[in-house]
Enzyme design. Structure first.
Site, short mmCIF file in Angstrom:
data_model
loop_
_atom_site.label_atom_id
_atom_site.label_comp_id
_atom_site.label_asym_id
_atom_site.label_seq_id
_atom_site.Cartn_x
_atom_site.Cartn_y
_atom_site.Cartn_z
CD GLU A 1 2.25 -33.78 -0.39
OE1 GLU A 1 2.32 -35.01 -0.97
OE2 GLU A 1 1.05 -33.45 -0.12
CE LYS B 1 -10.47 -8.64 -13.19
NZ LYS B 1 -9.60 -7.78 -13.93
CG ASP B 2 -10.20 -9.54 -6.09
OD1 ASP B 2 -9.58 -9.71 -7.09
OD2 ASP B 2 -9.73 -8.79 -5.25
CG HIS C 1 -2.10 -0.92 1.11
ND1 HIS C 1 -2.13 -2.17 0.80
CD2 HIS C 1 -3.36 -0.50 0.85
CE1 HIS C 1 -3.54 -2.70 0.65
NE2 HIS C 1 -4.19 -1.66 0.79
CB SER D 1 -1.88 -2.32 -6.99
OG SER D 1 -2.30 -2.67 -5.88
#
Length: 431
Positions: free
Chosen positions: A291, A247-248, A219, A223
Site C-alpha cells: 500500500e 475550529k476543529d 495534558h 499543548s
C-alpha cells in the site's frame, strides 16, 4: 497555573450532581477537552490533525465491526465473502469502501501530524513521552494495516503476506522459525488468515487505549504551539471550548467532504487492481507493491543489494525498522533549545530537504526494483539516516537561531500591547 476564565465544572441538574458524585466522567471530559482546559491561543491548522486522527480511528473501528459480521476468514471463502459484502449486503459496498479508504486517510492525517511534530519540535522536553506514545500508535497502525491488507485474499494480499513475513527469515538462526510461527505454516494459508483476522480486529482497540495514554501524557505539560514558547500567563491561552472545538469542527467537516469525494467518486484510486483477482500461490504478480503508505520503507528495504558482513536482505530489514525506531531518539539527537522551525533557518531548509527525500523514497518504492530506481533509493536512504544521525545534531549545535517572542500573546498580537487584548478574545478581535 490557574486561569480566570477557567470556571470549575458545575452540574446543572440533580441527576448530573448524582452522577458527578459517583462517576465524575462529565467532569473529566470538561477538564480534558472542555472549557476547563487551557490551550495556547496561537495554534494553527497543523494542530487540527490530532483530532482528525481520532475521527478516522473511530471510522475504522465502526466500519470494521460491521464488516466483521459478514467476513469469512477462510482461504476458500475470504475473497468470495468480500464480493458478497460488496454485492449482496445492504450498504456493504459503502462499509467496505469506507474502511479501505479510511485506512488511507488515517495514514494521511497521521503523516501530517508527525511532520508537523517534526517541524515544530513537538518531540522536545517536556513532551518526549507524548512523541514516543505517538510513534507506538504509528507502529500499531502499520501492523494493523498490513494484516488488514491480507484479509481480502486477493493476489496482492497473498503475495504481500509472503513478502512481508519473509523479512523475518533474514534474521539468522531464529528468523525462519519466527516466520513459520507467524504464518502457522510454511506459506500464507488458512492458519495465517485466521490469526491475521483475529489480530486485525483486536489491534484497533489497543490503538484506542494507547491514544488515551497519548492524550493523557499531552495534558500533563499542555499543548505545544507554533512559536515553541511556554505559556507564561492566562493571556497566552484560550479555553479549548468553544474556540478550538469550533475550529476543529469545521476543519473536520472540510476533510470529511474530501474523504467522501474519494469514497463515492474514486473508491479504488488508492488500491491495487490485482487485489480483485483471487489469491493464486502459483502465479506471482509481475510487480509486488505494498500500500502507498509503506512505499518509502519498501524503497529502504530494497536499497541494500550487496552483502557486507551481513546479508543484504538482513541489512534491508534492519534499515527499514531502524528508520522508524530512529525517531524515538529524536529528543536526544536534536539538542537545540529552540523548538519551532520558524526560528531555526538552517533547520527549516534541511527539514524541507528531508520531506523531498521521503517523497523520492515513496516514488522509488512503487517503481520496479531496477535501475535507476535502486540507485536513487540508495542515495535517498543514505540521506534519510544522515539527516537524523549527522545533520540534525550538527545543526542543533552550531545553528544561530532567530530571536524568540517574549510570550505567546506577543507573537499573536504582533508587538501590540498585551493589555489591548481582552481576556478570551480571538487574535482577530484583539487587532
Amino acid at each position: 497555573m490557574s486561569f480566570a476564565w477557567a470556571k470549575p465544572y458545575e452540574p446543572k441538574t440533580e441527576l448530573g450532581r448524582w452522577i458527578d458524585n459517583r462517576l465524575p466522567l462529565p467532569r473529566l471530559v470538561y477538564n480534558a477537552v472542555g472549557g476547563g482546559y487551557p490551550v495556547p491561543r496561537n495554534l494553527n491548522y497543523g494542530w487540527n490533525f490530532g483530532v482528525l486522527s481520532g475521527i478516522f480511528l473511530t471510522i475504522q473501528i465502526v466500519t470494521g465491526i460491521v464488516l466483521a459480521m459478514w467476513y469469512y476468514a477462510s482461504a476458500d471463502g475470504a475473497f468470495n465473502s468480500i464480493e458478497h459484502i460488496m454485492r449482496d449486503v445492504n450498504a456493504g459496498w459503502l462499509m467496505r469502501y469506507a474502511h479501505a479508504n479510511g485506512a488511507s486517510f488515517f495514514f494521511i492525517v497521521v503523516y501530517i501530524h508527525i511532520f508537523r511534530g517534526l517541524f515544530y519540535g513537538s518531540y522536545k522536553a517536556p513532551r518526549e513521552m507524548v512523541w514516543m506514545l505517538g510513534l507506538v500508535i504509528y507502529l500499531l497502525m502499520m501492523a494493523t494495516a498490513f494484516m488488514g491488507y491480507v484479509l481480502p485474499w486477493g493476489q496482492m494480499s497473498y503475495w504481500g503476506a509472503q513478502v512481508i513475513t519473509g523479512f523475518f527469515s533474514a534474521i539468522p538462526v531464529v528468523g525462519e522459525p519466527i516466520r513459520v510461527w507467524l504464518l502457522g505454516g510454511y506459506a500464507p494459508d488458512q492458519a495465517a488468515l485466521s490469526r491475521f483476522f483475529s489480530l486485525h480486529y483486536l489491534l484497533p482497540f489497543v490503538i484506542a487505549g494507547v491514544v488515551v495514554l497519548h492524550i493523557w501524557s499531552l495534558h500533563i505539560p499542555g499543548s505545544g504551539n507554533p512559536t515553541g514558547v511556554d505559556v507564561k500567563s492566562e493571556k497566552d491561552t484560550l479555553p479549548f471550548h468553544p474556540f478550538y472545538t469550533a475550529k476543529d469542527g469545521w476543519f473536520v467537516g472540510l476533510f470529511l467532504i474530501l474523504y467522501c469525494a474519494v469514497l463515492f467518486f474514486a473508491p479504488n484510486a488508492l488500491g491495487h487492481p490485482d487485489n480483485y483477482i483471487p489469491a493464486n500461490p502459483l502465479a506471482t504478480p509481475a510487480h509486488i507493491v505494498p500500500e502507498w503508505y509503506f512505499w518509502p520503507f519498501y524503497a529502504i528495504l530494497r536499497a541494500f543489494t550487496f552483502d557486507l558482513i551481513l546479508p543484504a536482505k538482513l541489512w534491508g530489514v534492519l534499515a527499514m525498522f531502524g528508520s522508524i525506531l530512529l525517531l524515538f531518539f529524536l529528543p536526544w539527537l536534536d539538542k537545540s533549545p529552540v523548538r519551532s522551525g520558524h526560528y531555526r533557518p538552517v533547520f527549516k531548509r534541511f527539514f524541507w530537504i528531508l520531506m523531498l527525500d521521503i517523497a523520492v523514497l515513496g516514488f522509488c518504492g512503487v517503481m520496479p526494483a531496477e535501475q535507476p530506481y535502486v540507485a536513487i533509493s540508495q542515495i535517498a536512504t543514505a540521506y534519510y539516516f544522515a539527516h537524523f544521525l549527522i545533520i540534525l545534531p550538527l545543526v542543533s549545535k552550531f545553528e544561530r537561531t532567530l530571536p524568540l517572542p517574549n510570550s505567546i500573546s506577543e507573537s499573536v498580537l504582533h508587538g501590540e500591547a498585551e493589555e489591548a487584548a481582552p481576556l478570551g478574545s480571538t487574535p482577530a478581535a484583539a487587532q
